[in-house]
Design a protein around this motif. Structure first.
Motif, PDB file in Angstrom:
ATOM      1  N   LEU A  77       9.414  11.741  -0.383  1.00  0.00           N
ATOM      2  CA  LEU A  77       9.284  13.173  -0.565  1.00  0.00           C
ATOM      3  C   LEU A  77       8.749  13.817   0.714  1.00  0.00           C
ATOM      4  O   LEU A  77       7.781  13.338   1.305  1.00  0.00           O
ATOM      5  CB  LEU A  77       8.359  13.490  -1.731  1.00  0.00           C
ATOM      6  N   GLU A  78       9.359  14.913   1.111  1.00  0.00           N
ATOM      7  CA  GLU A  78       8.950  15.577   2.332  1.00  0.00           C
ATOM      8  C   GLU A  78       7.570  16.202   2.189  1.00  0.00           C
ATOM      9  O   GLU A  78       6.747  16.166   3.108  1.00  0.00           O
ATOM     10  CB  GLU A  78       9.977  16.648   2.705  1.00  0.00           C
ATOM     11  N   HIS A  79       7.308  16.802   1.026  1.00  0.00           N
ATOM     12  CA  HIS A  79       6.001  17.418   0.780  1.00  0.00           C
ATOM     13  C   HIS A  79       5.491  16.933  -0.580  1.00  0.00           C
ATOM     14  O   HIS A  79       5.467  17.692  -1.561  1.00  0.00           O
ATOM     15  CB  HIS A  79       6.113  18.943   0.797  1.00  0.00           C
ATOM     16  N   PRO A  80       5.075  15.656  -0.660  1.00  0.00           N
ATOM     17  CA  PRO A  80       4.629  15.126  -1.947  1.00  0.00           C
ATOM     18  C   PRO A  80       3.338  15.767  -2.430  1.00  0.00           C
ATOM     19  O   PRO A  80       2.513  16.215  -1.648  1.00  0.00           O
ATOM     20  CB  PRO A  80       4.423  13.633  -1.642  1.00  0.00           C
ATOM     21  N   ALA A  81       3.183  15.842  -3.726  1.00  0.00           N
ATOM     22  CA  ALA A  81       1.972  16.334  -4.385  1.00  0.00           C
ATOM     23  C   ALA A  81       1.488  17.635  -3.766  1.00  0.00           C
ATOM     24  O   ALA A  81       0.356  17.781  -3.410  1.00  0.00           O
ATOM     25  CB  ALA A  81       0.901  15.285  -4.377  1.00  0.00           C
ATOM     26  N   ARG A 109      -1.366  12.347  -2.665  1.00  0.00           N
ATOM     27  CA  ARG A 109      -0.048  12.698  -2.147  1.00  0.00           C
ATOM     28  C   ARG A 109       1.035  11.784  -2.711  1.00  0.00           C
ATOM     29  O   ARG A 109       2.189  12.181  -2.808  1.00  0.00           O
ATOM     30  CB  ARG A 109      -0.053  12.632  -0.612  1.00  0.00           C
ATOM     31  N   ALA A 110       0.702  10.541  -3.029  1.00  0.00           N
ATOM     32  CA  ALA A 110       1.685   9.624  -3.607  1.00  0.00           C
ATOM     33  C   ALA A 110       1.825   9.910  -5.105  1.00  0.00           C
ATOM     34  O   ALA A 110       0.816  10.043  -5.810  1.00  0.00           O
ATOM     35  CB  ALA A 110       1.258   8.177  -3.396  1.00  0.00           C
ATOM     36  N   ILE A 118       0.860  -1.176   0.000  1.00  0.00           N
ATOM     37  CA  ILE A 118       0.000   0.000   0.000  1.00  0.00           C
ATOM     38  C   ILE A 118       0.900   1.230   0.000  1.00  0.00           C
ATOM     39  O   ILE A 118       1.769   1.378   0.867  1.00  0.00           O
ATOM     40  CB  ILE A 118      -0.927   0.008   1.230  1.00  0.00           C
ATOM     41  N   VAL A 119       0.698   2.115  -0.990  1.00  0.00           N
ATOM     42  CA  VAL A 119       1.527   3.323  -1.087  1.00  0.00           C
ATOM     43  C   VAL A 119       0.773   4.562  -0.622  1.00  0.00           C
ATOM     44  O   VAL A 119       1.401   5.585  -0.303  1.00  0.00           O
ATOM     45  CB  VAL A 119       2.058   3.529  -2.513  1.00  0.00           C
ATOM     46  N   GLU A 120      -0.556   4.503  -0.600  1.00  0.00           N
ATOM     47  CA  GLU A 120      -1.353   5.604  -0.065  1.00  0.00           C
ATOM     48  C   GLU A 120      -2.680   5.045   0.421  1.00  0.00           C
ATOM     49  O   GLU A 120      -3.292   4.206  -0.238  1.00  0.00           O
ATOM     50  CB  GLU A 120      -1.581   6.691  -1.104  1.00  0.00           C
ATOM     51  N   HIS A 121      -3.133   5.525   1.578  1.00  0.00           N
ATOM     52  CA  HIS A 121      -4.334   4.977   2.211  1.00  0.00           C
ATOM     53  C   HIS A 121      -5.006   6.095   2.989  1.00  0.00           C
ATOM     54  O   HIS A 121      -4.354   6.782   3.789  1.00  0.00           O
ATOM     55  CB  HIS A 121      -3.933   3.832   3.146  1.00  0.00           C
ATOM     56  N   GLY A 122      -6.294   6.298   2.748  1.00  0.00           N
ATOM     57  CA  GLY A 122      -6.993   7.338   3.482  1.00  0.00           C
ATOM     58  C   GLY A 122      -8.419   7.496   3.001  1.00  0.00           C
ATOM     59  O   GLY A 122      -8.903   6.715   2.171  1.00  0.00           O
ATOM     60  N   PRO A 123      -9.133   8.501   3.509  1.00  0.00           N
ATOM     61  CA  PRO A 123     -10.506   8.764   3.058  1.00  0.00           C
ATOM     62  C   PRO A 123     -10.538   8.967   1.544  1.00  0.00           C
ATOM     63  O   PRO A 123      -9.659   9.632   0.975  1.00  0.00           O
ATOM     64  CB  PRO A 123     -10.887  10.045   3.806  1.00  0.00           C
ATOM     65  N   TYR A 131       2.461   7.915  -7.403  1.00  0.00           N
ATOM     66  CA  TYR A 131       1.779   6.860  -8.164  1.00  0.00           C
ATOM     67  C   TYR A 131       0.286   7.136  -8.243  1.00  0.00           C
ATOM     68  O   TYR A 131      -0.324   7.022  -9.313  1.00  0.00           O
ATOM     69  CB  TYR A 131       2.042   5.498  -7.523  1.00  0.00           C
ATOM     70  N   THR A 132      -0.343   7.501  -7.122  1.00  0.00           N
ATOM     71  CA  THR A 132      -1.767   7.823  -7.135  1.00  0.00           C
ATOM     72  C   THR A 132      -2.039   8.988  -8.083  1.00  0.00           C
ATOM     73  O   THR A 132      -3.005   8.969  -8.855  1.00  0.00           O
ATOM     74  CB  THR A 132      -2.247   8.190  -5.717  1.00  0.00           C
ATOM     75  N   ALA A 133      -1.196  10.022  -8.017  1.00  0.00           N
ATOM     76  CA  ALA A 133      -1.364  11.176  -8.899  1.00  0.00           C
ATOM     77  C   ALA A 133      -1.271  10.763 -10.365  1.00  0.00           C
ATOM     78  O   ALA A 133      -2.028  11.247 -11.219  1.00  0.00           O
ATOM     79  CB  ALA A 133      -0.314  12.235  -8.572  1.00  0.00           C
ATOM     80  N   GLY A 134      -0.353   9.846 -10.678  1.00  0.00           N
ATOM     81  CA  GLY A 134      -0.217   9.376 -12.051  1.00  0.00           C
ATOM     82  C   GLY A 134      -1.427   8.605 -12.526  1.00  0.00           C
ATOM     83  O   GLY A 134      -1.869   8.753 -13.680  1.00  0.00           O
ATOM     84  N   LEU A 135      -1.983   7.763 -11.654  1.00  0.00           N
ATOM     85  CA  LEU A 135      -3.199   7.039 -12.009  1.00  0.00           C
ATOM     86  C   LEU A 135      -4.339   7.993 -12.326  1.00  0.00           C
ATOM     87  O   LEU A 135      -5.061   7.837 -13.316  1.00  0.00           O
ATOM     88  CB  LEU A 135      -3.617   6.111 -10.866  1.00  0.00           C
ATOM     89  N   LEU A 136      -4.528   8.988 -11.472  1.00  0.00           N
ATOM     90  CA  LEU A 136      -5.635   9.926 -11.647  1.00  0.00           C
ATOM     91  C   LEU A 136      -5.434  10.796 -12.879  1.00  0.00           C
ATOM     92  O   LEU A 136      -6.396  11.124 -13.586  1.00  0.00           O
ATOM     93  CB  LEU A 136      -5.782  10.789 -10.398  1.00  0.00           C
ATOM     94  N   ALA A 137      -4.189  11.173 -13.164  1.00  0.00           N
ATOM     95  CA  ALA A 137      -3.919  12.009 -14.335  1.00  0.00           C
ATOM     96  C   ALA A 137      -4.215  11.282 -15.638  1.00  0.00           C
ATOM     97  O   ALA A 137      -4.469  11.928 -16.668  1.00  0.00           O
ATOM     98  CB  ALA A 137      -2.464  12.476 -14.313  1.00  0.00           C
ATOM     99  N   SER A 138      -4.181   9.958 -15.612  1.00  0.00           N
ATOM    100  CA  SER A 138      -4.411   9.190 -16.841  1.00  0.00           C
ATOM    101  C   SER A 138      -5.888   8.962 -17.136  1.00  0.00           C
ATOM    102  O   SER A 138      -6.234   8.359 -18.150  1.00  0.00           O
ATOM    103  CB  SER A 138      -3.699   7.836 -16.744  1.00  0.00           C
ATOM    104  N   LEU A 139      -6.786   9.442 -16.234  1.00  0.00           N
ATOM    105  CA  LEU A 139      -8.217   9.285 -16.479  1.00  0.00           C
ATOM    106  C   LEU A 139      -8.679  10.268 -17.547  1.00  0.00           C
ATOM    107  O   LEU A 139      -8.205  11.404 -17.616  1.00  0.00           O
ATOM    108  CB  LEU A 139      -9.016   9.535 -15.198  1.00  0.00           C
ATOM    109  N   PRO A 140      -9.635   9.865 -18.406  1.00  0.00           N
ATOM    110  CA  PRO A 140     -10.167  10.805 -19.409  1.00  0.00           C
ATOM    111  C   PRO A 140     -10.869  11.978 -18.735  1.00  0.00           C
ATOM    112  O   PRO A 140     -11.531  11.826 -17.717  1.00  0.00           O
ATOM    113  CB  PRO A 140     -11.169   9.941 -20.193  1.00  0.00           C
TER     114      PRO A 140
END
Length: 343
Positions: free
Chosen positions: A339-343, A267-268, A253-258, A270-279
């Motif tokens: 990263l100290e302050h990711p995303a 903040r991760a 698990i690389v990011e977990h939360g509400p 990887y999560t940001a990359g997944l979301l950016a690839s959505l149409p």
């Protein structure tokens, strides 16, 4: 000479005791959640050939809550889901703990306290037995009730998911894909388990049928108060149905939360990359979708340090040598990133 008709002996349904709700004493520890996973690890092989496909996964799911496990293919989502039911593949070495209300999960709990909505409903249902008969058998496998009572429970379960009683005599191949998925939801919920694991429950269904199936699953969860683990790669489904989200990559698990904060402000990387690839429906039709470079690593070839480092646009030297620990942030989520302050 007339033969007397054969009358099935009547078996009185087992009387289930009425359990009064337990009110905890002031200062007593809270009751354990319906599902708690602690440092789950799943490995294959041994010695120098040992590979870990799931690496230290931990989470809780509360009653009535939906936790979505998301990530690309090969992230370890379905393997984790199967392990929750004690159904890891043959030859797998499973360590850590899966607890149902504080007790280790066992094979005896499947179908009774924890149940699976599988990805492939056609393979999950018997091709030679009517669907209603299969649900009745599921009832009798965990409850000491008569065949009549089991049939009644199976018909009621099918009715709750929108399958008419007349279709209970039909076989799986006579159902549409959406109706089959409703049937396996009914089978998972017929014994009112406290935890339901839905492994890609809308795969290969068209969008309208997907919405119908997810609505049925949501309605049944709300009616029974079951905790739901939803395994999916569809972030649109997560946004609509999940309370919390756990993003997996290379078995961790690389990011977990509400769900809403994670999806609105990941903040991760990887999560940001997944979301950016959505149409984006508002974007111009010829706009090229951004895509994550490269591919997820095979379990036999996970790089040292952060497994996402070879694909990450923010990587540093530290990322290639040190595995990031999952740390708590001040906004209620946890994150595995240097990263100290990711995303």
């Amino acid at each position: 000479m007339r033969s007397e008709p054969v009358v099935e002996p009547v078996v009185e349904p087992a009387v289930e005791p009425v359990v009064e709700p337990v009110v905890p004493e002031p200062g007593s520890p809270p009751a354990p959640p319906p599902l708690a996973v602690r440092d789950l690890r799943i490995a294959f092989g041994g010695g120098v050939d040992r590979v870990e496909a799931v690496r230290g996964v931990s989470f809780d799911v509360a009653a009535g809550e939906v936790l979505a496990l998301v990530g690309e293919s090969g992230a370890g989502k379905s393997l984790t889901a199967r392990a929750l039911l004690g159904m890891a593949p043959r030859g797998a070495h499973v360590d850590g703990a899966v607890l149902l209300s504080g007790s280790p999960v066992t094979a005896a709990h499947r179908g009774r306290r924890i149940a699976l909505v599988p990805q492939d409903s056609l393979s999950a249902l018997s091709p030679v037995h009517p669907v209603g008969e299969q649900l009745a058998a599921a009832v009798r496998s965990v409850r000491k009730v008569s065949r009549r009572e089991a049939r009644a429970r199976s018909l009621a379960a099918l009715d709750r998911v929108g399958v008419p009683a007349a279709r209970a005599r039909a076989h799986a191949h006579e159902f549409s894909g959406g109706m089959r998925q409703r049937a396996v939801i009914a089978m998972a919920l017929v014994n009112e388990p406290a935890v339901v694991v839905a492994d890609e429950p809308t795969t290969a269904l068209d969008p309208d049928v997907q919405d119908q199936v997810l609505a049925v699953l949501a309605a049944q969860r709300e009616a029974t108060g079951a905790a739901l683990v939803l395994v999916t790669h569809d972030l649109a489904v997560v946004r609509q149905h999940a309370d919390r989200i756990a993003v997996m990559y290379a078995g961790r698990i690389v990011e977990h939360g509400p769900a809403r904060p994670v999806l609105d402000r990941p903040r991760a990387p990887y999560t940001a990359g997944l979301l950016a690839s959505l149409p984006d429906p508002a974007a111009a039709r010829k706009t090229r979708l951004p895509a994550l470079p490269g591919h997820p690593p095979a379990v036999t070839d996970i790089p040292p340090g952060c497994a996402f480092a070879p694909r990450c646009p923010h990587t540093t030297d530290r990322c290639h040598v040190e595995v990031p620990a999952l740390r708590a942030l001040d906004d209620g989520r946890t994150l595995a990133c240097h990263l100290e302050h990711p995303a």
